[in-house]
Motif scaffolding. Structure first.
Motif: not given
Length: 520
Positions: A296, A309, A313, A323
């Motif tokens: 994050n 970021v 992810r 998120t």
């Protein structure tokens, strides 16, 4: 040990098969018609089962103790990876399966006098056996080795791990010799080579890369003999820097027909046998808080300065409210936690049927190209190899982005841009090579992101020997460090009690004579 000790563990273990010739669910010498089996009839099954062991058994433990995974919402657990209360029943198959599969490769090697022209098969068996024993010594220290694979020894002695390690490098030399000086009438590798499909040069690169990995295990050691070994071996390896340059995949023909015929990640973390529900491991495992904050870009301390970021992810974890939400290990979450992403287990597609097919048939990964580059970057940074560490560092990041841009099945994956990412982290301590005060920290952190989920056991070992990335401990644990090792399994204390060392939970959290070699 081969005939009796290993066979007594069979019912404790989980095995896979895709076709009859891949069935290796016991010591191979116990198989019907064993005496007539040629190495080519034994190799694919042995590799397939080892791959499952690395990804599922070792990976599950590694991802937990390296803080990649935590618990999903609504789950509770007394798992020792989060409580740090270990006993002889904790993660027993890390030991037991390693020996069973090492013995499968030894069964192939024992065929040499009967089938002298299978040099390439013996070279593969050698390096795979070494990988099994490497994890035994890294996770347990002293272990059976010199007597472990002898048919007439039912209770093998325990060898000092500092003696085992040089012997493993000797076995790697023997693996290289099988490829470099094969028998005059060598039998070529065929369909049984479910890794490189007969490409001998790629096997040579893989053996060199495994050697590099094992040599870097010795980066922290102060033992004089092991330091000399490290220096000598790196001198030779530096003269022949021929390492893995592409992701190393395994696929013996994974398919949807049965649970055991599916690729290991999907079988463990995808859907159950009837495709009616997610597996329990899929439901329970979720993002760990540290890994979540890392991708994050919300870590900002003395070790890592981010604010970036990570584009990877959403291919590692699912997003919750845009998120990654991670679980603080040791706390039972009640709110939504990010789960394992579909890119990992592979269940994605235009329909349920296609999604299951995409996941079940996908390649398994024995080693990523990213790991090879980060190993080289570390070795160069430490002065063990010649070269430019930043070049290999950037190549490791690029390889990871390429990995997460791979298509599979009918899925066309979003292509990620490593150049943009490398520019965005410029000057960021702990993420960028040039901008980091501690280059090893940056290498280990990027390696952590690249291998997260895919090879969790390497992340744990890397953290233990380097201290990076700096990981918080689970909430509520009394210990002040991660466990240095595991306790020998119950099966050893019951069947080999005269030889197995006594190890207590307290022994795991101090450096002592029972601590594995690479931490002494």
């Amino acid at each position: 040990m081969k005939k009796i000790f290993l066979s007594s563990m069979i019912m404790l273990l989980l095995f896979t098969s895709c076709e009859n010739y891949l069935d290796v669910n016991e010591d191979q010498s116990n198989r019907a018609g064993y005496n007539d089996l040629a190495p080519k009839q034994m190799l694919a099954g042995a590799i397939n089962n080892y791959t499952n062991h690395q990804i599922i058994t070792l990976g599950n433990y590694g991802n937990r103790v390296a803080y990649v995974w935590g618990l999903n919402s609504g789950f509770t657990s007394t798992d020792p990876a989060w409580t740090y209360i270990f006993d002889s029943s904790s993660y027993q198959t890390n030991f037991e399966s390693s020996y069973l599969f090492a013995d499968n490769f030894q069964d192939i090697l024992d065929k040499k006098s009967q089938f002298p022209d299978y040099s390439y098969h013996y070279g593969i068996a050698k390096v795979m056996k070494v990988m099994c024993m490497d994890y035994v010594t890294a996770l347990y220290g002293d272990a059976p080795y010199s007597e472990a694979f002898k048919s007439d020894v039912t209770a093998p002695k325990y060898d000092d791990d500092k003696v085992i390690i040089p012997a493993l490098f000797k076995e790697l030399d023997e693996a290289k010799a099988y490829f470099n000086s094969p028998s005059a009438n060598v039998v070529g590798l065929g369909a049984e080579d479910i890794v490189f499909h007969g490409d001998v040069n790629k096997w040579k690169k893989f053996i060199n890369t495994v050697e590099l990995r094992l040599l870097l295990r010795l980066s922290k050691t102060t033992d004089a003999a092991l330091v000399t070994l490290r220096t000598t071996r790196f001198t030779a390896l530096n003269a022949n820097k021929n390492f893995v340059t592409e992701d190393v995949t395994v696929n013996p023909g994974y398919n949807t027909s049965t649970l055991n015929s599916r690729t290991p990640v999907f079988r463990a973390y995808g859907q159950n046998e009837s495709f009616s529900a997610a597996t329990s491991a899929n439901a329970a495992n979720a993002a760990g808080d540290f890994a979540a904050r890392l991708v994050n870009g919300t870590i900002n301390d003395a070790n890592i300065t981010t604010g970036i970021v990570d584009p990877r992810r959403s291919k590692i974890f699912t997003l919750v409210g845009g998120t990654v939400i991670g679980n603080v290990q040791g706390i039972f979450p009640l709110t939504a936690i990010s789960k394992i992403a579909s890119f990992y287990h592979g269940r994605t597609g235009a329909s349920v049927e296609i999604a299951n097919k995409n996941g079940a048939e996908r390649d398994a990964y024995l080693m990523q190209a990213a790991e090879s580059h980060f190993l080289q970057a570390e070795a160069i940074e430490r002065g063990y190899l010649s070269g430019v560490a930043k070049t290999e560092f950037d190549a490791g990041v690029t390889s990871s982005f390429n990995f997460y841009s791979r298509n599979f099945g009918t899925i066309v994956t979003t292509v990620l841009n490593p150049t943009t990412y490398l520019a965005s982290i410029a000057g960021k301590n702990g993420l960028d090579y040039t901008g980091s005060t501690n280059k090893i920290s940056a290498i280990m952190t990027q390696k952590y992101i690249a291998l997260a989920e895919w090879n969790g056991i390497e992340l744990y070992i890397d953290h233990m020997r380097t201290g990076f990335p700096v990981l918080p401990l689970p909430f509520g644990v009394i210990a002040t460090t991660r466990p240095n090792r595991l306790i020998y399994p119950t099966s050893e204390y019951s069947s080999n009690s005269a030889n197995v060392p006594v190890v207590t939970n307290a022994d795991l959290f101090t450096v002592n004579a029972k601590t594995p070699y690479y931490l002494q």
